[in-house]
Design an enzyme around this catalytic site. Structure first.
Site, PDB file in Angstrom:
ATOM      1  N   LYS A 191     -11.573   2.829  43.857  1.00 58.07           N
ATOM      2  CA  LYS A 191     -13.014   2.961  43.601  1.00 58.07           C
ATOM      3  C   LYS A 191     -13.759   3.114  44.922  1.00 58.07           C
ATOM      4  O   LYS A 191     -14.718   3.893  45.029  1.00 58.07           O
ATOM      5  CB  LYS A 191     -13.521   1.741  42.820  1.00 58.07           C
TER       6      LYS A 191
ATOM      7  N   ASN B  87     -21.036   8.631  47.207  1.00 59.12           N
ATOM      8  CA  ASN B  87     -22.335   7.971  47.379  1.00 59.12           C
ATOM      9  C   ASN B  87     -23.129   8.439  48.601  1.00 59.12           C
ATOM     10  O   ASN B  87     -24.289   8.845  48.453  1.00 59.12           O
ATOM     11  CB  ASN B  87     -22.162   6.458  47.351  1.00 59.12           C
TER      12      ASN B  87
ATOM     13  N   ASN C 118     -16.359   5.990  46.021  1.00 66.30           N
ATOM     14  CA  ASN C 118     -17.709   5.672  46.494  1.00 66.30           C
ATOM     15  C   ASN C 118     -17.953   6.185  47.916  1.00 66.30           C
ATOM     16  O   ASN C 118     -19.057   6.649  48.225  1.00 66.30           O
ATOM     17  CB  ASN C 118     -17.979   4.164  46.430  1.00 66.30           C
TER      18      ASN C 118
ATOM     19  N   ALA D 100     -25.368   4.039  34.856  1.00 59.15           N
ATOM     20  CA  ALA D 100     -26.574   3.360  34.372  1.00 59.15           C
ATOM     21  C   ALA D 100     -27.770   3.803  35.199  1.00 59.15           C
ATOM     22  O   ALA D 100     -27.636   4.110  36.384  1.00 59.15           O
ATOM     23  CB  ALA D 100     -26.396   1.854  34.500  1.00 59.15           C
TER      24      ALA D 100
HETATM   25  O1  KPL Z   1     -19.859   4.222  41.203  1.00 65.30           O
HETATM   26  C1  KPL Z   1     -20.561   5.207  41.346  1.00 65.30           C
HETATM   27  C2  KPL Z   1     -21.906   4.954  41.908  1.00 65.30           C
HETATM   28  O2  KPL Z   1     -22.801   5.750  41.701  1.00 65.30           O
HETATM   29  O3  KPL Z   1     -22.059   3.934  42.568  1.00 65.30           O
HETATM   30  C3  KPL Z   1     -20.039   6.563  41.061  1.00 65.30           C
HETATM   31  C4  KPL Z   1     -18.617   6.449  40.588  1.00 65.30           C
HETATM   32  C5  KPL Z   1     -20.103   7.393  42.303  1.00 65.30           C
HETATM   33  C6  KPL Z   1     -20.751   7.247  39.944  1.00 65.30           C
HETATM   34  O4  KPL Z   1     -22.028   7.656  40.266  1.00 65.30           O
END
Ligand code: KPL
Length: 315
Positions: free
Chosen positions: A200, A208, A204, A145
């Site tokens: 996850k 990130n 991240n 998003a």
């Molecule tokens: O969850 C995400 C984020 O941007 O926080 C990922 C999986 C890295 C996708 O951009």
């Protein structure tokens, strides 16, 4: 509808006295979820902070994955006067969850499920302390998003969403995933949600901080320049996961990371977007959580430690 088209026939959120979903927080992901829930016919309201009371709220300008832009008329409320809440979907950043929920202590009926959908870990346990009788549900999502202006949102990637119980009371709420699936295309219930949260978290921890520090799109991490760093991050996360009773191999984690890099190649990570907009990042709940768990097991995680420090210095 052709790609790039605009449609200003308002999609109405059904105004009932108590909407099916109340969303706390309306950042990029919150805006996209609110839009998709409303489009699927599920009455949805967003609860905003008091400081937004004076800002104009013409509705949500939502661009779908296919590039179709639509103005969505969505009910808004304020945390100080939350109205009746049936189910609460918390979509704030990890660092804001507790602050946003605290004013609702004593305001929520004890059977209202609270669904947490932030990045990172370690927050749900604090929410259980705040709301000891409510069903608390943890979620992970890989939808992409972006927010490009005030209430202007774009859905940039179709992902998977999983929910699962944090406490005993939550076990009766698996059907929430079905309602989310009706809006998102897919959503599932997993009793072992912690395993998905750790996976996850690994993704991240890898994507990130690097994308935020080097100002890269996710896909640029596929280059040889980052191969060593990504591998070392995964080795360290796998060590901590083993100690936490979440057995995994670093190769498996690396494969997972590279799959996400590929699937979200054209996206900017949430941490990149937060840094660019001068917002607080979720580094505490992501790498910070890993460091805390590593320290409790006496495991050294120097690469993740370095990334944590670099983000803290820059943010
Ligand atoms: O969850 C995400 C984020 O941007 O926080 C990922 C999986 C890295 C996708 O951009």
């Amino acid at each position: 509808m052709p790609s790039g088209s605009r449609d200003y026939n308002l999609t109405q959120s059904r105004h009932t006295s108590s909407p099916q979903w109340t969303l706390l927080g309306c950042g990029a992901l919150g805006g996209v979820f609110a839009s998709l829930l409303t489009q699927s016919g599920q009455a949805t309201r967003v609860l905003l902070r008091e400081r937004h009371r004076s800002t104009l709220h013409p509705g949500i300008d939502f661009t779908s994955l296919e590039g179709h832009t639509q103005l969505i008329n969505i009910e808004r409320g304020f945390i100080s006067q939350p109205g009746q809440i049936k189910r609460l979907l918390v979509m704030t950043k990890a660092g804001q969850v507790i602050e946003a929920l605290t004013p609702l202590v004593g305001q929520l009926a004890t059977d209202v499920p609270i669904v947490l959908l932030h990045n990172g870990m370690g927050i749900a346990e604090q929410v259980v302390t705040l709301f000891p009788h409510n069903p608390i549900i943890a979620g992970v999502t890989s939808h992409g998003a972006m927010q490009s202006g005030h209430f202007v949102f774009r859905h940039t990637g179709k992902g998977e969403t999983w929910l699962g119980p944090v406490n005993e009371a939550a076990r009766a709420h698996a059907a929430l995933a079905d309602d989310l699936a009706a809006a998102l295309g897919q959503a599932g219930w997993d009793e072992q949600i912690q395993a998905r949260q750790w996976q996850k978290l690994a993704v991240n921890c890898a994507i990130n901080p690097l994308t935020a520090l080097y100002k890269l799109k996710n896909g640029e991490l596929a280059g040889p320049r980052f191969a060593d760093a990504l591998q070392q991050i995964c080795v360290e996360v796998a060590d901590v996961m083993q100690a936490e009773g979440q057995p995994t191999g670093s190769d498996e984690l690396l494969r997972r990371v590279m799959t996400v890099v590929e699937l979200t190649a054209d996206n900017y990570s949430s941490m990149y977007q937060d840094m660019e907009q001068g917002r607080e990042t979720e580094i505490e709940a992501i790498t910070g959580f890993l460091l805390a768990r590593a320290a409790s097991h006496g495991i050294a995680v120097p690469v993740n430690q370095g990334l944590y420090q670099a983000i803290k210095e820059k943010q």
